[in-house]
Enzyme design. Structure first.
Site, PDB file in Angstrom:
ATOM      1  N   HIS A   1       6.315   2.958  35.647  1.00  0.00           N
ATOM      2  CA  HIS A   1       7.256   4.428  35.685  1.00  0.00           C
ATOM      3  C   HIS A   1       6.322   5.878  36.362  1.00  0.00           C
ATOM      4  O   HIS A   1       5.527   6.557  35.750  1.00  0.00           O
ATOM      5  CB  HIS A   1       6.676   4.367  34.108  1.00  0.00           C
ATOM      6  CG  HIS A   1       7.681   5.883  33.727  1.00  0.00           C
ATOM      7  ND1 HIS A   1       8.587   5.516  32.893  1.00  0.00           N
ATOM      8  CD2 HIS A   1       8.773   7.139  34.658  1.00  0.00           C
ATOM      9  CE1 HIS A   1       9.901   7.105  33.347  1.00  0.00           C
ATOM     10  NE2 HIS A   1       8.827   7.303  33.745  1.00  0.00           N
TER      11      HIS A   1
ATOM     12  N   ARG B   1      15.682   5.073  33.445  1.00  0.00           N
ATOM     13  CA  ARG B   1      15.431   4.928  32.177  1.00  0.00           C
ATOM     14  C   ARG B   1      16.123   3.237  31.768  1.00  0.00           C
ATOM     15  O   ARG B   1      16.866   2.939  32.268  1.00  0.00           O
ATOM     16  CB  ARG B   1      16.622   5.838  30.461  1.00  0.00           C
ATOM     17  CG  ARG B   1      15.580   6.576  31.189  1.00  0.00           C
ATOM     18  CD  ARG B   1      14.389   7.109  30.670  1.00  0.00           C
ATOM     19  NE  ARG B   1      14.117   8.521  30.311  1.00  0.00           N
ATOM     20  CZ  ARG B   1      13.148   8.959  31.104  1.00  0.00           C
ATOM     21  NH1 ARG B   1      13.187   8.347  32.366  1.00  0.00           N
ATOM     22  NH2 ARG B   1      12.750  10.403  30.547  1.00  0.00           N
TER      23      ARG B   1
HETATM   24  C1  OXD Z   1      10.529  11.157  33.625  1.00  0.00           C
HETATM   25  C2  OXD Z   1       9.389  11.999  34.122  1.00  0.00           C
HETATM   26  O1  OXD Z   1      11.937  12.098  33.385  1.00  0.00           O
HETATM   27  O2  OXD Z   1       8.569  11.400  33.994  1.00  0.00           O
HETATM   28  O3  OXD Z   1      10.733  10.018  33.406  1.00  0.00           O
HETATM   29  O4  OXD Z   1       8.960  13.006  34.384  1.00  0.00           O
END
Ligand code: OXD
Length: 307
Positions: free
Chosen positions: A270, A222
């Site tokens: 991400h 994160r």
């Molecule tokens: C997270 C996901 O928790 O993408 O970042 O599952």
């Protein structure tokens, strides 16, 4: 059995089809159409208004690895278990991404790219692998698979956890007091911690400064665990050699954020480990069957720890 499904965007149709195929007898509603008291809710980053209207009676399933967004919803009911995904196809993706980042640093790909730009043919002396330890912060379901992939590539692997954990081929460190020793021997730091009040801002100028000169940082957990300005300052001073970042305090990463154009930072949107619909639904359905049969279910979130 009544199930509420809430997933933002058009992907909800795929989730719905997979769920209907796994649990053909279930009555599935898709948010915002919702029964007031479904047995189960399957959600990803739900709006707070969802739990104003809906009170699941048996369990809430989080359709992603991190539960921080769900636990931050103020209306989340306190009297039902929250269940997270465990691996469900994400661990192998995470191992691929982190191995790529570690190998890129170890095999000095940035230096070779620079040499290529200036037409230079100049083999570099190989860094001894025994001195290139990878330190993994967080040895949960994903961290364990990442650790064993790196150990299989021959890297010395060290792991830091809140409580003592013993894993084959991983040098274990636990607790805050052991953090400086863990960081001091780490050439590539891989962050796989959950976002909790204890971990937010953990990687700041002090802790990142405890990494040896020339270390690399990989964040796949994160964004808020790293203090952005401190990471930038240590890259600019040359203390850190590079960073591979897949997660950010604000996502999408704002267009004017200095990470975008920093020469020592690799940014990805991400994507290190994305949720695999079929694997996730198969796992959730198996857990629902266990709830219905009164059997124990793994992956229940400890709200006091935040994961
Ligand atoms: C997270 C996901 O928790 O993408 O970042 O599952």
């Amino acid at each position: 059995m009544k199930i509420l499904l809430q997933v933002p965007g058009p992907a909800v149709e795929r989730w719905h089809a997979a769920l209907a195929a796994e649990l053909p007898g279930a009555e599935i509603s898709v948010w915002p159409a919702a029964p007031a008291r479904p047995d189960y809710a399957l959600v990803w980053k739900p709006p707070a208004s969802l739990f104003d209207e809906v009170h699941p009676t048996r369990a809430v399933f989080n359709l992603g690895a991190g539960v921080d967004a769900l636990l931050a919803v103020p209306t989340l009911p306190r009297d039902v278990p929250i269940v997270r995904l465990e691996d469900a196809g994400m661990a192998v993706q995470m191992a691929e991404y982190v191995s790529l980042a570690v190998l890129r640093a170890y095999r000095e790909m940035d230096a070779y790219s620079e040499q290529q730009r200036s037409g230079e043919w100049c083999p570099r002396a190989r860094i001894p692998k025994s001195g290139f330890a990878v330190g993994i912060l967080g040895l949960g379901v994903l961290g364990k698979v990442v650790a064993s992939a790196l150990a299989a590539l021959g890297f010395p692997v060290r792991g830091w956890t809140r409580e003592r954990e013993t894993l084959p081929r991983v040098e274990g460190f636990s607790g805050r007091a052991a953090l400086p020793a863990f960081l001091g021997g780490t050439r590539v730091l891989v962050c796989l911690l959950p976002s909790t009040p204890d971990t937010r801002g953990l990687l700041d100028r002090t802790t990142l400064g405890q990494l040896p000169q020339g270390a690399h940082v990989v964040n796949v957990a994160r964004g808020e665990i790293i203090v952005d300005q401190d990471l930038l300052a240590l890259l600019d001073s040359g203390h850190l050699a590079g960073a591979v970042l897949d997660v950010f305090r604000a996502e999408p990463l704002p267009p004017d954020h200095p990470f975008w154009h920093h020469p020592r930072i690799v940014v990805t949107p991400h994507v290190s480990a994305v949720t695999v619909v079929d694997d996730s639904i198969a796992q959730v359905a198996a857990k629902i069957r266990r709830f219905e049969a009164g059997q124990p279910v793994s992956g229940i979130v400890d709200r006091s720890l935040g994961y």
